[in-house]
Write a protein that holds these residues in place. Structure first.
Motif, PDB file in Angstrom:
ATOM      1  N   THR A  92      28.480  25.083  51.725  1.00 47.58           N
ATOM      2  CA  THR A  92      29.007  25.902  50.635  1.00 47.58           C
ATOM      3  C   THR A  92      29.655  27.138  51.245  1.00 47.58           C
ATOM      4  O   THR A  92      29.083  27.779  52.134  1.00 47.58           O
ATOM      5  N   VAL A  93      30.845  27.481  50.765  1.00 49.60           N
ATOM      6  CA  VAL A  93      31.589  28.620  51.303  1.00 49.60           C
ATOM      7  C   VAL A  93      31.722  29.694  50.236  1.00 49.60           C
ATOM      8  O   VAL A  93      32.097  29.405  49.088  1.00 49.60           O
ATOM      9  N   HIS A  94      31.389  30.921  50.595  1.00 48.38           N
ATOM     10  CA  HIS A  94      31.529  32.068  49.696  1.00 48.38           C
ATOM     11  C   HIS A  94      32.555  33.039  50.266  1.00 48.38           C
ATOM     12  O   HIS A  94      32.554  33.323  51.464  1.00 48.38           O
ATOM     13  N   SER A  95      33.417  33.550  49.408  1.00 48.16           N
ATOM     14  CA  SER A  95      34.408  34.543  49.823  1.00 48.16           C
ATOM     15  C   SER A  95      34.808  35.355  48.594  1.00 48.16           C
ATOM     16  O   SER A  95      34.519  34.948  47.463  1.00 48.16           O
ATOM     17  N   PRO A  96      35.460  36.512  48.788  1.00 47.48           N
ATOM     18  CA  PRO A  96      35.934  37.262  47.619  1.00 47.48           C
ATOM     19  C   PRO A  96      36.862  36.404  46.761  1.00 47.48           C
ATOM     20  O   PRO A  96      37.541  35.503  47.278  1.00 47.48           O
ATOM     21  N   GLY A  97      36.889  36.699  45.465  1.00 49.72           N
ATOM     22  CA  GLY A  97      37.774  35.936  44.575  1.00 49.72           C
ATOM     23  C   GLY A  97      39.231  36.080  44.968  1.00 49.72           C
ATOM     24  O   GLY A  97      40.014  35.135  44.851  1.00 49.72           O
ATOM     25  N   THR A  98      39.585  37.273  45.429  1.00 49.96           N
ATOM     26  CA  THR A  98      40.963  37.539  45.869  1.00 49.96           C
ATOM     27  C   THR A  98      40.927  38.386  47.125  1.00 49.96           C
ATOM     28  O   THR A  98      40.141  39.341  47.216  1.00 49.96           O
ATOM     29  N   ILE A  99      41.746  38.036  48.097  1.00 55.38           N
ATOM     30  CA  ILE A  99      41.916  38.849  49.302  1.00 55.38           C
ATOM     31  C   ILE A  99      43.374  39.271  49.379  1.00 55.38           C
ATOM     32  O   ILE A  99      44.278  38.433  49.350  1.00 55.38           O
ATOM     33  N   VAL A 100      43.597  40.577  49.455  1.00 57.18           N
ATOM     34  CA  VAL A 100      44.942  41.138  49.591  1.00 57.18           C
ATOM     35  C   VAL A 100      44.976  41.841  50.941  1.00 57.18           C
ATOM     36  O   VAL A 100      44.181  42.745  51.185  1.00 57.18           O
ATOM     37  N   TYR A 101      45.856  41.420  51.843  1.00 57.10           N
ATOM     38  CA  TYR A 101      45.869  42.080  53.142  1.00 57.10           C
ATOM     39  C   TYR A 101      47.292  42.255  53.658  1.00 57.10           C
ATOM     40  O   TYR A 101      48.213  41.553  53.239  1.00 57.10           O
ATOM     41  N   GLY A 102      47.421  43.223  54.552  1.00 51.91           N
ATOM     42  CA  GLY A 102      48.728  43.535  55.115  1.00 51.91           C
ATOM     43  C   GLY A 102      49.042  45.013  54.964  1.00 51.91           C
ATOM     44  O   GLY A 102      48.368  45.752  54.231  1.00 51.91           O
ATOM     45  N   ARG A 103      50.073  45.440  55.658  1.00 50.63           N
ATOM     46  CA  ARG A 103      50.448  46.854  55.646  1.00 50.63           C
ATOM     47  C   ARG A 103      50.802  47.326  54.236  1.00 50.63           C
ATOM     48  O   ARG A 103      51.543  46.659  53.514  1.00 50.63           O
ATOM     49  N   ASP A 104      50.217  48.473  53.895  1.00 51.92           N
ATOM     50  CA  ASP A 104      50.461  49.128  52.599  1.00 51.92           C
ATOM     51  C   ASP A 104      49.899  48.356  51.410  1.00 51.92           C
ATOM     52  O   ASP A 104      50.264  48.629  50.262  1.00 51.92           O
ATOM     53  N   SER A 105      48.981  47.431  51.645  1.00 52.42           N
ATOM     54  CA  SER A 105      48.362  46.710  50.518  1.00 52.42           C
ATOM     55  C   SER A 105      47.492  47.631  49.666  1.00 52.42           C
ATOM     56  O   SER A 105      47.222  47.328  48.496  1.00 52.42           O
ATOM     57  N   PHE A 106      47.070  48.778  50.232  1.00 55.33           N
ATOM     58  CA  PHE A 106      46.319  49.768  49.457  1.00 55.33           C
ATOM     59  C   PHE A 106      47.088  50.192  48.203  1.00 55.33           C
ATOM     60  O   PHE A 106      46.485  50.508  47.166  1.00 55.33           O
ATOM     61  N   GLU A 107      48.407  50.165  48.289  1.00 58.68           N
ATOM     62  CA  GLU A 107      49.246  50.571  47.155  1.00 58.68           C
ATOM     63  C   GLU A 107      49.012  49.696  45.925  1.00 58.68           C
ATOM     64  O   GLU A 107      49.370  50.076  44.808  1.00 58.68           O
ATOM     65  N   GLU A 108      48.411  48.529  46.106  1.00 56.08           N
ATOM     66  CA  GLU A 108      48.210  47.581  45.007  1.00 56.08           C
ATOM     67  C   GLU A 108      46.908  47.814  44.246  1.00 56.08           C
ATOM     68  O   GLU A 108      46.623  47.097  43.278  1.00 56.08           O
ATOM     69  N   VAL A 109      46.099  48.788  44.667  1.00 53.81           N
ATOM     70  CA  VAL A 109      44.773  48.929  44.077  1.00 53.81           C
ATOM     71  C   VAL A 109      44.818  49.136  42.570  1.00 53.81           C
ATOM     72  O   VAL A 109      44.002  48.576  41.823  1.00 53.81           O
ATOM     73  N   GLY A 110      45.774  49.921  42.072  1.00 55.51           N
ATOM     74  CA  GLY A 110      45.865  50.157  40.635  1.00 55.51           C
ATOM     75  C   GLY A 110      46.183  48.894  39.861  1.00 55.51           C
ATOM     76  O   GLY A 110      45.596  48.629  38.795  1.00 55.51           O
ATOM     77  N   GLU A 111      47.094  48.101  40.399  1.00 55.87           N
ATOM     78  CA  GLU A 111      47.487  46.848  39.735  1.00 55.87           C
ATOM     79  C   GLU A 111      46.293  45.914  39.590  1.00 55.87           C
ATOM     80  O   GLU A 111      46.113  45.268  38.547  1.00 55.87           O
ATOM     81  N   TYR A 112      45.490  45.824  40.630  1.00 56.73           N
ATOM     82  CA  TYR A 112      44.334  44.924  40.575  1.00 56.73           C
ATOM     83  C   TYR A 112      43.198  45.511  39.748  1.00 56.73           C
ATOM     84  O   TYR A 112      42.507  44.787  39.020  1.00 56.73           O
ATOM     85  N   ALA A 113      43.005  46.814  39.834  1.00 56.85           N
ATOM     86  CA  ALA A 113      41.910  47.437  39.102  1.00 56.85           C
ATOM     87  C   ALA A 113      42.087  47.318  37.595  1.00 56.85           C
ATOM     88  O   ALA A 113      41.114  47.113  36.858  1.00 56.85           O
ATOM     89  N   LYS A 114      43.317  47.429  37.119  1.00 55.09           N
ATOM     90  CA  LYS A 114      43.537  47.377  35.666  1.00 55.09           C
ATOM     91  C   LYS A 114      43.240  46.002  35.080  1.00 55.09           C
ATOM     92  O   LYS A 114      43.049  45.871  33.865  1.00 55.09           O
ATOM     93  N   LYS A 115      43.174  44.995  35.939  1.00 57.07           N
ATOM     94  CA  LYS A 115      42.796  43.660  35.471  1.00 57.07           C
ATOM     95  C   LYS A 115      41.284  43.518  35.308  1.00 57.07           C
ATOM     96  O   LYS A 115      40.798  42.566  34.701  1.00 57.07           O
ATOM     97  N   LEU A 116      40.554  44.486  35.887  1.00 53.33           N
ATOM     98  CA  LEU A 116      39.097  44.384  35.909  1.00 53.33           C
ATOM     99  C   LEU A 116      38.395  45.367  34.984  1.00 53.33           C
ATOM    100  O   LEU A 116      37.262  45.117  34.565  1.00 53.33           O
ATOM    101  N   GLY A 117      39.029  46.507  34.695  1.00 57.87           N
ATOM    102  CA  GLY A 117      38.365  47.506  33.879  1.00 57.87           C
ATOM    103  C   GLY A 117      39.289  48.653  33.528  1.00 57.87           C
ATOM    104  O   GLY A 117      40.486  48.629  33.831  1.00 57.87           O
ATOM    105  N   SER A 118      38.710  49.677  32.887  1.00 49.16           N
ATOM    106  CA  SER A 118      39.517  50.816  32.439  1.00 49.16           C
ATOM    107  C   SER A 118      39.035  52.150  32.999  1.00 49.16           C
ATOM    108  O   SER A 118      39.731  53.156  32.894  1.00 49.16           O
ATOM    109  N   LYS A 119      37.822  52.155  33.601  1.00 46.12           N
ATOM    110  CA  LYS A 119      37.326  53.389  34.209  1.00 46.12           C
ATOM    111  C   LYS A 119      36.637  53.043  35.524  1.00 46.12           C
ATOM    112  O   LYS A 119      35.693  52.244  35.568  1.00 46.12           O
ATOM    113  N   ALA A 120      37.118  53.652  36.601  1.00 42.59           N
ATOM    114  CA  ALA A 120      36.654  53.284  37.936  1.00 42.59           C
ATOM    115  C   ALA A 120      35.725  54.327  38.530  1.00 42.59           C
ATOM    116  O   ALA A 120      35.930  55.533  38.357  1.00 42.59           O
ATOM    117  N   LEU A 121      34.712  53.851  39.246  1.00 46.63           N
ATOM    118  CA  LEU A 121      33.874  54.699  40.078  1.00 46.63           C
ATOM    119  C   LEU A 121      34.245  54.419  41.532  1.00 46.63           C
ATOM    120  O   LEU A 121      34.117  53.292  42.005  1.00 46.63           O
TER     121      LEU A 121
END
Length: 394
Positions: A9-38
């Motif tokens: 059985t293999v376990h891994s994150p549901g989605t992996i985003v990697y590469g230069r400047d992928s940090f810029e995508e955090v808002g796009e992915y977070a809004k799919k998961l919730g509305s208030k972040a800690l």
């Protein structure tokens, strides 16, 4: 290695985003998961501006944000309690960890306890199973080391017993991993070295593990090659983005590998050292790796020979025994060059260390990790290994 099991059985994150400047995508992915972040992070990440940038990226997508930046040491149960209290007070519905393994592991624990209740230590050895889905968690590593963004394990110190609790269940796996090598450029040489050797130890131990299997092997081999070929480059030239990218990828692959094949003796010995003497996890792993490979060599010649090929730059024809020894010697040379000292050089007082050896050996065995090693130590052998490691010469 004789493989008797045929179904894995293999376990891994549901989605992996990697590469230069992928940090810029955090808002796009977070809004799919919730509305208030800690955000879970530490003062260094805050001072580098990463937390402010994360706030901006999230708010641009209409997400409210609060931050807990109290992770100042290896993760312990007080950080989990404090972060959980803030999450509940602010009604956050998504967690974002920004930092090294300590921040990510703390966030994992908060995400699970928030929906399943109890004390984080309740989840050790599956005593309490996380039946409810955790709070969605986006893990963003800023070092190429722990691979925690891609594992379903968290290591939290029990502040009452001074035991590092290794907790592994599928619920602790981050929902999304965002691996941006640009965030690792700020790591100074000493941290780059320690986290890099930590990542290498993950890849090596998962490859040597008695629980290794075809999927984990492919990832471990790739991770070892990437790390061996790039760790000195990033140590000498921290702004080498190509090398940083290779290290980030190798670290993540090593995390995926050991999460599915488990770690072994190095990690079993490392956790008690961290808990009792507050040596950062990556550094204690780096200090122990060569000594443990010396001890384990005869039981894993073929696998160590595979590692040795990555150091065999001239492609000289060598026997498996010679390649295995080349691997160990090369790792010793690497540690020496990058100024990875032994435990005595770290500053651990000799009498206190020797007094703690029986407890450390017992705690190491109790963790279960030494049982995955190609050569499984007795309690007496573990105690002797701790003595060897104290003054080990690279």
């Amino acid at each position: 290695m004789i493989q008797t099991k045929t179904i894995f059985t293999v376990h891994s994150p549901g989605t992996i985003v990697y590469g230069r400047d992928s940090f810029e995508e955090v808002g796009e992915y977070a809004k799919k998961l919730g509305s208030k972040a800690l955000i879970i992070s530490d003062p260094i990440m805050d001072s580098l501006g990463f937390i402010k940038k994360c706030h901006t990226l999230l708010k641009t997508q209409g997400i409210d944000v609060v931050s807990y930046i109290g992770v100042t040491t290896e993760p312990d149960d007080t950080y989990v309690a404090e972060g959980l209290q803030l999450l509940q007070k602010e009604n956050c519905d998504v967690i974002i960890s920004v930092g090294g393994g300590s921040c990510i592991d703390t966030a994992k624990a908060i995400a699970v306890v928030a929906t399943n209740g109890g004390y984080i230590g309740d989840y050790m050895k599956m005593a309490k199973v996380a039946a409810e889905a955790p709070i969605p968690h986006i893990a963003i590593p800023t070092t190429a080391g722990t691979g925690s963004e891609a594992t379903d394990a968290t290591v939290i110190t029990n502040t009452k017993s001074d035991v590092k609790m290794m907790i592994k269940q599928p619920a602790f796996m981050p929902t999304i991993a965002i691996v941006d090598p640009i965030l690792t450029i700020t790591s100074p040489p000493a941290i780059t070295a320690a986290t890099g050797i930590d990542a290498l130890s993950h890849a090596i131990e998962s490859y040597l593990s008695r629980l290794a299997h075809p999927y984990s092997n492919v990832l471990a081999l790739s991770a070892m090659e990437l790390i061996v070929n790039n760790i000195i480059r990033v140590y000498e030239h921290g702004d080498d983005v190509d090398a940083r990218e290779a290290m980030s990828l190798g670290s993540m692959q090593a995390g995926l590998s050991f999460s599915n094949a488990s770690v072994a003796l190095v990690h079993g010995m490392s956790r008690p050292i961290g808990a009792l003497f507050h040596v950062p996890h990556g550094i204690s792993n780096a200090m122990l790796l060569p000594a443990v490979l010396d001890y384990s060599k005869d039981a894993c010649i073929e696998r160590l020979a595979d590692l040795g090929q990555f150091f065999n730059k001239t492609r000289e024809r060598l026997s498996q025994e010679e390649l295995a020894q080349l691997a160990i010697t090369s790792i010793k040379d690497m540690c020496k060059y990058m100024k990875i000292g032994n435990l005595k050089q770290w500053g651990i007082e000799e009498h206190a260390y020797y007094q703690a050896i029986p407890k450390m050996a017992e705690d190491a065995l109790a963790s279960g990790s030494p049982g995955n090693n190609p050569k499984i130590p007795t309690l007496e052998e573990l105690m002797e290994l701790y003595k060897i490691a104290y003054t080990y010469e690279f």
